[in-house]
Motif scaffolding. Structure first.
Motif, PDB file in Angstrom:
ATOM      1  N   LEU A  72      -0.567  -6.235  -0.831  1.00  0.00           N
ATOM      2  CA  LEU A  72      -0.934  -4.861  -1.210  1.00  0.00           C
ATOM      3  C   LEU A  72      -0.158  -3.824  -0.421  1.00  0.00           C
ATOM      4  N   LEU A 110       3.382  -3.512  -1.672  1.00  0.00           N
ATOM      5  CA  LEU A 110       3.434  -2.786  -2.941  1.00  0.00           C
ATOM      6  C   LEU A 110       3.248  -1.291  -2.737  1.00  0.00           C
ATOM      7  N   LEU A 122      -3.484   4.521  -3.363  1.00  0.00           N
ATOM      8  CA  LEU A 122      -3.445   3.177  -3.942  1.00  0.00           C
ATOM      9  C   LEU A 122      -4.343   2.221  -3.160  1.00  0.00           C
ATOM     10  N   LEU A 178      -8.305   3.022  -3.455  1.00  0.00           N
ATOM     11  CA  LEU A 178      -8.918   2.485  -4.665  1.00  0.00           C
ATOM     12  C   LEU A 178      -9.608   1.149  -4.407  1.00  0.00           C
ATOM     13  N   HIS A 179      -9.076   0.409  -3.460  1.00  0.00           N
ATOM     14  CA  HIS A 179      -9.617  -0.920  -3.182  1.00  0.00           C
ATOM     15  C   HIS A 179     -10.514  -0.925  -1.963  1.00  0.00           C
ATOM     16  N   GLU A 198      -3.526  -5.766  -9.752  1.00  0.00           N
ATOM     17  CA  GLU A 198      -4.007  -4.441 -10.170  1.00  0.00           C
ATOM     18  C   GLU A 198      -3.043  -3.363  -9.717  1.00  0.00           C
ATOM     19  N   MET A 199      -2.652  -3.469  -8.447  1.00  0.00           N
ATOM     20  CA  MET A 199      -1.809  -2.417  -7.893  1.00  0.00           C
ATOM     21  C   MET A 199      -0.419  -2.452  -8.513  1.00  0.00           C
ATOM     22  N   ALA A 200       0.123  -3.658  -8.715  1.00  0.00           N
ATOM     23  CA  ALA A 200       1.452  -3.771  -9.323  1.00  0.00           C
ATOM     24  C   ALA A 200       1.434  -3.153 -10.713  1.00  0.00           C
ATOM     25  N   GLN A 249      -0.644  -0.749 -11.759  1.00  0.00           N
ATOM     26  CA  GLN A 249      -0.753   0.708 -11.633  1.00  0.00           C
ATOM     27  C   GLN A 249       0.592   1.347 -11.323  1.00  0.00           C
ATOM     28  N   ILE A 250       1.345   0.658 -10.455  1.00  0.00           N
ATOM     29  CA  ILE A 250       2.629   1.220 -10.050  1.00  0.00           C
ATOM     30  C   ILE A 250       3.626   1.161 -11.203  1.00  0.00           C
ATOM     31  N   GLY A 298      -6.014   6.632 -10.558  1.00  0.00           N
ATOM     32  CA  GLY A 298      -6.843   5.541 -10.065  1.00  0.00           C
ATOM     33  C   GLY A 298      -7.480   4.702 -11.148  1.00  0.00           C
ATOM     34  N   ARG A 313      -7.582   1.677 -13.926  1.00  0.00           N
ATOM     35  CA  ARG A 313      -7.000   0.343 -13.823  1.00  0.00           C
ATOM     36  C   ARG A 313      -6.949  -0.325 -15.183  1.00  0.00           C
TER      37      ARG A 313
END
Lengths: 669, 463
Positions: free
Chosen positions: A33, A36, A576, A579-580, B21-23, B25-26, B33, B35
């Protein structure tokens, strides 16, 4: 990592593949994470782009480099003439690594000296235990993990702190390996394990010695390996008889049958790897604990073989410095001419205030956030506030930066070429500059060069010590560093490069660079250097619920582990990541919560005699009763400065910080 | 054998790190925010002897995509080269019905654009020979994708065995590698403890809330009132003015359009009569309004028509459209779940429409019979919800049943028809509002919580 730049922006971070001329065998799948999230971190609107000066109203406003550097130079000159150079504290954390980033001490020696810290917050007790026992901190290549037939993750939550290692854990399991996890918490790492042993925090040494006792009793010792390569076996055996398995089980708070089961697995399955985490070595008894764990690997002959070993730290990429960690953390036996190494990182606040002849008047902080990360935040803050002047170099307005008089904007890792090593895999990597510094950001090398010029320091050696601003100058400087190793920057063009002299299977030649040349279960150096027991005798930590005499007002052991979402106090400020991970929470067992009338989401006060934090509760049936947990690294503005609760204590060896000797109570707000 | 482009999720390898999830979003620049891919965790509470499962899921690009079938504006289509189910945001009206019918919770409403958005399978990346961003971002190799033969895809029954997934006929393009039995959960040295549930259940945010859907609640009740009055008029009761009838109906439609993300495109709601019950509802209701208004204005309601002096075919046609409207509304809500009360629900619009017709026509016995059935089913629903530990709202329930009884008493005493009618409408409004509040679209989150309750013996059977 491979990054994509589009229109001057970092838009993607991807792994380097496992194929090709310079394959990446360690992390060929996706980044974590944090990796990224660099796309946000690099261009975050919160990034500091200009020097800031704090005014009399305590608010920060933008200033120019000239004004900022003039004032710093003037202040430094004044401090040096009034008190001497050692009234300046140079504090550096490990926020950005690399060869160039270690250059700041060169500036301070030009300045005439300074005071600096010894010890380390992260992992020295484990490093020292390994060095005392095996002679060197190295382990088999990450991918060799897949060859293990038994993996014991001891206090390590790789799924959160080393996610790429999990790939090899699963590969081993696919090939039939067994997985055991030892951790007070049920973690993501323990989820696919067959057994989860949840000892009282800090009692792992008792557990290890009980396992050792059973290995010996069951005849599961590799006697050939022990005879040839182990020092102190007889004494060690005698020591293991000091506690019965039942006594140890009672101290650890686990059933004796589980200890027997673990001993059964370790005694009969080979190759076996014990992979230890860092949290377990942040207690006042950690050196002994970690030495006891390593003994298990030695007794079973799991050293120097594929799939076997002690996996803690792989410092095979530390090929540039004179001494490897942990020696580099210790105060030098022969101090450098003018650098006073007299402040313990673990006791930063009180040691700063205790300095005399000269007392500290000025602090320079870079790559670190001691107000969030060092024990006893209140004392650290007090010590910083007692100074005349503070300069903090950072990319963001951290808790520490908020205490500064001048904040200088730091570069990111994409803005200056450097060569970096690793803690786990054996690769050296070139980290080329791919983006210009944004705003008025200047790399630290430039900050120091500018200061040196302003202060009329002897700049004749400056270019050799700290390279000039151009990428060509940086690269030439790096080439000079690489040359003695037989490497050139060209070697890095295809990807990562294996560190010269690396071993895929550590200790494959059974050479252990200890004083005796053997695995030292008994260590004279432990006694000489640290005043510790020569044997890894088990004791509960000083401040521990495992001690019968602990203060009953604070019955809960506070763990402050790391999370997958941040690296200590970094990354938590990014959208980013938020969010988690919205904010700090207290993990607590349902029974402990019920006893205090708490339900999910209740806000509580977590406190002890040192301080308190206020956080919401997260009920978790997977944590051991009597333990509570809050991840570390939150900033004050993010909701919890966890080190308000910890005490500035060193570990038994190596000047680590014993954060986890920490008892608290919890009550509803 | 036929193959399909599908996601592959290995539950044995996922550590729940959320990098996918993050990949996503990017790479897709998913704003604010939101998803498109979500990792949902079963047994986040770490209940002993129950496995933790991280289920990473985006859109499964189903073979029989219920979102595409249900979409009234025909905004959802399939990309031929990649097989991806895509949303044409230029056509979407933001009615959110696709998020109700999707068993995986894939389409999400985008507050900024007012339309729905979801995983597009990274079609652009795929066309350029790349992998979906989530797959590229997975650090453990738990997430993959590829062209799989149909028999390797997870079946409906296979879905049901994964916590968080319903048994579905949608034909999701996903291959889930189930947890190996020996990797379910670790044997622990700590004693077992069952954590309290209630607060956990409260953390699940429902997809449908009265706060957001109140225009729909009012709109649907208005439909039943108009149908009831029209039917009642045909049965000989006083007929309203055709113009007023039409105006109220149009106001209802406008109110219904009020909850759309893109109100200016509301006309597209009727663009998919061929498959979408939502479109059918709109078209049939529109036909009912027009036919009904014409009948009220020009026709003499009743067995003969004043103008043509035939048996009134147009009145029968309008009545049929009215009843069909009630049925289509009830059909739309079939995908929603309401705990308690069994299959027949007191808020079913057909019952409401017919009861109102009977009241309007003064057919007291018929009205009382339907009201009785409604009262019983309402009471059963309250009883069942109480047993499941769900809120019962006794005061509101007393008001609902009390008003229904009061209407009966008023009719018995010979109160004017309109007074009785209004009391019944008030009673129905309470029921309808509660219905919208209690409606549940089964989501992966709610299914996971249900499963956990069953697995720990907290609840043996959940409706």
């Amino acid at each position: 990592m491979r990054v994509t730049i589009k229109d001057g922006r970092l838009v993607a971070v991807e792994p380097v593949a496992a194929e090709g001329a310079s394959p990446n065998l360690a992390t060929p799948e996706g980044p974590c994470l944090k990796g990224l999230s660099y796309v946000e971190r690099q261009h975050s609107p919160d990034r500091l782009l200009f020097p800031l000066r704090r005014g009399s109203d305590r608010r920060f406003s933008r200033t120019t480099w000239d004004e900022a550097l003039d004032e710093i130079a003037e202040r430094l000159n004044r401090v040096r003439s009034e008190y001497g150079p050692q009234a300046v504290l140079h504090y550096a954390g490990s926020g950005t690594k690399g060869l160039l980033n270690g250059r700041s001490l060169d500036f301070w020696s030009l300045f005439g000296g300074c005071t600096t810290t010894y010890g380390d917050l992260c992992w020295p007790a484990g490093l020292e235990a390994t060095r005392l026992t095996l002679g060197e901190n190295k382990h088999n290549a990450p991918w060799d993990f897949a060859n293990a037939r038994l993996i014991v993750m001891w206090g390590k939550n790789a799924a959160e702190t080393n996610v790429h290692q999990m790939r090899f854990v699963y590969q081993a399991m696919d090939a039939g390996a067994r997985l055991v996890v030892i951790d007070p918490r049920r973690t993501e790492t323990s989820e696919r394990a067959e057994m989860l042993i949840q000892p009282k925090p800090g009692t792992d040494g008792f557990l290890a010695l009980a396992v050792a006792r059973l290995l010996i009793r069951n005849g599961n010792v590799d006697s050939e390996f022990v005879a040839k390569h182990v020092l102190g076996f007889e004494e060690f055996v005698a020591m293991t008889r000091e506690h019965t398995v039942e006594e140890a089980a009672a101290v650890c708070g686990v059933p004796p049958e589980s200890i027997a089961e673990l001993a059964g697995l370790l005694g009969t399955i080979k190759p076996a790897t014990i992979c230890a985490g860092f949290g377990m070595q942040r207690y006042t008894n950690s050196g002994a604990t970690m030495r006891a764990l390593i003994a298990l690997v030695a007794l079973t002959g799991n050293l120097g073989i594929p799939g076997g070993g002690w996996v803690y730290a792989n410092l095979q990429t530390q090929v540039f410095g004179g001494v490897r960690d942990p020696i580099a953390f210790f105060p030098p036996s022969k101090p450098a001419d003018n650098v006073r190494v007299s402040v313990s990182t673990a006791r930063l606040g009180r040691d700063m205030m205790a300095q005399k002849d000269p007392p500290l008047r000025f602090a320079w902080v870079e790559r670190g956030n001691p107000l969030a990360q060092n024990p006893e935040t209140h004392k650290v803050r007090e010590a910083f506030r007692a100074l005349d002047f503070r300069v903090v170099v950072d990319q963001f307005m951290t808790d520490t930066a908020r205490e500064a008089d001048i904040v200088l904007p730091a570069k990111s890792m994409f803005e200056q070429t450097d060569v970096i090593g690793a803690y786990w895999h054996p690769y050296l990597q070139l980290r080329p500059q791919v983006l210009p510094c944004p705003g008025e950001v200047r790399p630290e090398t430039e900050i120091f060069r500018e200061l040196a010029r302003r202060m009329n320091l002897d700049c004749s050696k400056l270019d050799e010590m700290i390279p000039g601003p151009g990428d060509a100058e940086i690269r030439a400087w790096l080439e000079r560093r690489l040359k003695p190793l037989g490497l050139t920057l060209e070697d890095f063009s295809g990807g990562p490069v294996l560190a010269p002299g690396w071993e895929e299977i550590a200790f494959v030649d059974r050479i252990f660079p200890t004083p005796s040349g053997k695995v030292e279960l008994i260590s004279a150096e432990a006694a000489e250097r640290w005043g510790a027991d020569t044997l890894p005798r088990a004791e509960p930590p000083l401040e521990s619920a495992a001690r019968p005499d602990h203060d009953p007002a604070f019955p809960l052991q506070l763990l402050t582990p790391n999370t997958k979402n941040r690296i200590h106090s970094q990354f938590g400020n990014l959208d980013l990541i938020k969010l988690h991970d919205e904010g700090p929470e207290l993990q607590i067992h349902p029974d402990d919560a019920a006893a205090r009338g708490l339900t999910y989401g209740d806000r509580v006060r977590v406190f002890n005699s040192r301080g308190e934090i206020r956080v919401p509760v997260r009920i978790d049936a997977g944590i051991r009763r009597g333990c509570v947990s809050v991840t570390n690294g939150w900033w004050g503005e993010q909701g919890a400065m966890i080190n308000l609760l910890s005490e500035g204590r060193e570990t038994d060896v190596a000047h680590g910080a014993a954060f986890h000797d920490n008892l608290v109570e919890v009550e509803r707000l | 054998m036929r193959t399909r482009n599908a996601f592959i999720v290995d539950l044995n390898k996922c550590t729940g790190c959320h990098a996918c999830e993050m990949a996503c979003q990017i790479a897709n620049d998913v704003p604010g925010g939101r998803r498109w891919r979500r990792v949902r965790t079963f047994n986040e509470l770490h209940v002993h002897n129950v496995e933790v499962v991280h289920l990473s899921m985006a859109c499964n690009h189903c073979a029989e995509a219920p979102c595409a079938d249900g979409c009234p504006s025909r905004a959802i289509y399939r990309d031929d080269t990649t097989g991806a189910v895509l949303i044409d945001q230029g056509k979407c009206i933001g009615c959110r019905y696709c998020s109700w019918v999707c068993p995986f919770g894939a389409p999400r409403f985008d507050e900024d654009s007012g339309v729905m958005a979801k995983c597009d399978f990274c079609v652009e990346r795929q066309r350029q020979g790349g992998s979906p961003a989530c797959v590229a971002g997975c650090p453990t190799g738990a997430l993959d994708w590829g062209d799989l033969p149909d028999d390797e895809l997870t079946t409906a029954a296979g879905c049901r065995s994964v916590p968080g997934l319903p048994e579905t006929a949608a034909g999701p393009s996903i291959h889930i590698v189930a947890l190996e039995p020996k990797r379910l959960s670790p044997k622990q040295t700590e004693r077992r403890s069952i954590p309290p549930w209630k607060t956990l259940a409260d953390r699940i945010i429902p997809d449908i809330t009265l706060g957001h859907e109140w225009p729909l609640a009012v709109f649907t009740l208005l439909i039943s009132i108009l149908v009831g009055i029209f039917l009642g008029s045909c049965l000989g009761a006083p007929a309203p003015d055709g113009g007023v009838f039409l105006a109220v109906g149009i106001a209802g439609l406008l109110l219904g359009a009020f909850h759309l993300g893109r109100r200016a495109r509301a006309w597209r709601a009727a663009a998919h009569v061929r498959r979408s019950w939502l479109s059918r509802e709109i078209v049939i209701f529109g036909a009912f309004l027009v036919l009904g208004a014409l009948e009220l204005h020009y026709g003499g309601l009743g067995p003969t028509d004043r103008v043509t002096e035939h048996v009134d075919l147009s009145a029968w046609l309008a009545m049929a459209c009215g009843i069909a409207t009630l049925l289509s509304v009830d059909h739309i809500y079939r995908i929603a779940n309401i705990r308690g009360g069994g299959i027949f629900h007191s808020a079913h619009l057909l019952g409401t429409g017919l009861m109102l017709a009977a009241v309007w026509a003064g057919a007291v016995a018929a009205a009382a019979a339907i009201a009785g059935i409604k009262a019983v089913s309402y009471w059963r629903r309250k009883r069942d919800r109480g047993r499941l530990g769900l809120p019962v709202r006794p005061r509101l329930a007393a008001l609902r049943l009390g008003t229904l009884a009061a209407a009966g008493v008023a009719a018995w005493w010979g109160a004017p028809l309109t007074v009785v009618f209004v009391i019944v409408v008030v009673s129905e409004l309470i029921d309808r509002a509660e219905y919208y509040d209690e409606l549940e679209i089964p989501t992966p989150e709610s299914l996971m919580l249900d499963e956990l309750k069953i697995r720990t013996g907290e609840v043996h059977h959940l409706q």
